[in-house]
Scaffold this motif. Structure first.
Motif, PDB file in Angstrom:
ATOM      1  N   TYR A 172       0.812  -1.219   0.000  1.00 12.95           N
ATOM      2  CA  TYR A 172       0.000   0.000   0.000  1.00 12.95           C
ATOM      3  C   TYR A 172       0.847   1.272   0.000  1.00 12.95           C
ATOM      4  CZ  TYR A 172      -4.008  -2.988   0.986  1.00 12.95           C
ATOM      5  OH  TYR A 172      -4.993  -3.949   0.905  1.00 12.95           O
ATOM      6  N   SER A 214      -4.014   4.766  -0.654  1.00 11.30           N
ATOM      7  CA  SER A 214      -4.084   3.396  -1.167  1.00 11.30           C
ATOM      8  C   SER A 214      -5.011   2.533  -0.326  1.00 11.30           C
ATOM      9  CB  SER A 214      -2.689   2.771  -1.207  1.00 11.30           C
ATOM     10  OG  SER A 214      -1.835   3.456  -2.090  1.00 11.30           O
ATOM     11  N   LEU A 215      -4.938   2.684   0.992  1.00  4.09           N
ATOM     12  CA  LEU A 215      -5.833   1.938   1.873  1.00  4.09           C
ATOM     13  C   LEU A 215      -7.295   2.285   1.573  1.00  4.09           C
ATOM     14  CD1 LEU A 215      -3.934   2.246   5.277  1.00  4.09           C
ATOM     15  CD2 LEU A 215      -4.217   0.157   3.926  1.00  4.09           C
ATOM     16  N   ALA A 218      -8.490   0.627  -1.603  1.00  9.92           N
ATOM     17  CA  ALA A 218      -8.833  -0.791  -1.418  1.00  9.92           C
ATOM     18  C   ALA A 218     -10.189  -0.941  -0.734  1.00  9.92           C
ATOM     19  CB  ALA A 218      -7.749  -1.483  -0.605  1.00  9.92           C
ATOM     20  N   PRO A 232      -8.486  -6.877   1.125  1.00  5.05           N
ATOM     21  CA  PRO A 232      -7.398  -5.960   1.486  1.00  5.05           C
ATOM     22  C   PRO A 232      -6.318  -6.596   2.359  1.00  5.05           C
ATOM     23  CG  PRO A 232      -9.486  -4.830   1.644  1.00  5.05           C
ATOM     24  CD  PRO A 232      -9.809  -6.282   1.452  1.00  5.05           C
ATOM     25  N   ARG A 241       2.438  -4.645  -4.666  1.00  7.32           N
ATOM     26  CA  ARG A 241       1.356  -3.822  -5.181  1.00  7.32           C
ATOM     27  C   ARG A 241       0.399  -4.652  -6.034  1.00  7.32           C
ATOM     28  NH1 ARG A 241       0.478   1.274  -3.236  1.00  7.32           N
ATOM     29  NH2 ARG A 241      -0.333   1.931  -5.254  1.00  7.32           N
ATOM     30  N   VAL A 245      -5.544  -2.005  -6.573  1.00  9.86           N
ATOM     31  CA  VAL A 245      -5.516  -1.005  -5.499  1.00  9.86           C
ATOM     32  C   VAL A 245      -5.200   0.359  -6.105  1.00  9.86           C
ATOM     33  CG1 VAL A 245      -4.386  -0.251  -3.382  1.00  9.86           C
ATOM     34  CG2 VAL A 245      -4.831  -2.676  -3.739  1.00  9.86           C
TER      35      VAL A 245
END
Length: 285
Positions: A172, A214-215, A218, A232, A241, A245
């Motif tokens: 992430y 990024s979190l 997801a 996730p 990666r 995502v």
């Protein structure tokens, strides 16, 4: 690495906020791009009448282009004589010199051992998104992302729980040479407000580049049904990666608050945070 204030100087803590829309991030850049650090340092030179000297700021969290801050913290070391002479006037002078999209709210002498970046024990961000079919309230368009699929907040929270704790968040993060991607994610939760805006609260001891966005990318994929809630955490465990995502747009993200330990623990935290992190070996402890 020593972080002692030079003789004849005093360390000043700045509490500040800014609308990131018009900035190319916090950190100064070559080529004259407009940054938060650059604006504040220019203003300091002007109001202290020290045009040939740059008092460089150290910040708790170096936000990217377009990211906002409500509770940012920085420090600067100023000559003691200058501070004693101007301390009562400096805040108002900065208010008159700074552009309207950045404000300094307080200037205080920092306790011994304080470093805005390395003494922090957590940073708390909020990411705001709406799935309203009509889009984003025009008055909030610079601070809320529009997601054009209905979102299941319960499923997103289920997925979020699988990401909590200390992990290598390489899946992430945008990698940077020589930098670790091990972080302790202390909180990740989402709440839908009465206005329909979903606010994700994300708190960690520190964040690596693009980690929050990024979190959230997801979790949105889970919320709109494209992936199951366990996905996730599987991406996290894989450590690489995943093309699914996405790094969501920056304007929904705001640095809300930075936390510090008690004054007597600041110096120890300052040293601890500079050490490169590692995870326990499998089966250990």
């Amino acid at each position: 690495m020593s972080d002692e204030v030079q003789p004849g100087h005093v360390r000043i803590r700045l509490d500040l906020s800014y609308d990131g829309t018009g900035f190319h991030g916090w950190a100064k850049q070559a080529g004259g791009k407009r940054t938060v650090q650059g604006e504040i340092e220019d203003a300091l030179r002007t109001v202290t009448r020290t045009r040939d000297t740059t008092y460089e700021l150290t910040v708790a969290g170096r936000t990217d282009a377009g990211v906002h801050a409500r509770g940012q913290v920085a420090h600067v070391d100023l000559p003691r004589e200058l501070w004693d002479e101007q301390r009562d006037k400096l805040l108002k002078r900065l208010a008159g010199r700074l552009p309207k999209d950045v404000r300094v709210w307080s200037l205080t002498e920092a306790p011994a051992g304080f470093n805005a970046r390395f003494s922090a024990i957590w940073r708390r961000y909020a990411y705001r998104v709406t799935d309203n079919p009509g889009g984003v309230d025009p008055l909030l368009r610079g601070h809320v992302l529009w997601h054009d699929w209905p979102l299941d907040v319960e499923a997103m929270n289920e997925a979020a729980r699988g990401l909590l704790g200390e992990h290598d968040f390489a899946a992430y993060c945008k990698r940077r040479e020589g930098a670790t991607t091990i972080r302790r994610l202390q909180e990740l939760s989402l709440v839908r407000g009465e206005d329909g805006v979903i606010t994700a609260t994300v708190r960690a001891d520190a964040f690596c580049h693009n980690m929050v966005r990024s979190l959230i990318g997801a979790l949105l994929f889970v919320g709109d049904g494209h992936r199951p809630p366990e996905w996730p955490a599987k991406v996290l465990a894989a450590g690489v990666r995943d093309s699914a995502v996405h790094v969501v747009r920056p304007h929904g993200l705001t640095l809300e608050e930075v936390g510090y330990p008690a004054d007597e623990l600041l110096a120890a935290r300052n040293l601890e945070a500079r050490r490169k992190r590692s995870l326990p070996a499998a089966g250990c402890c």
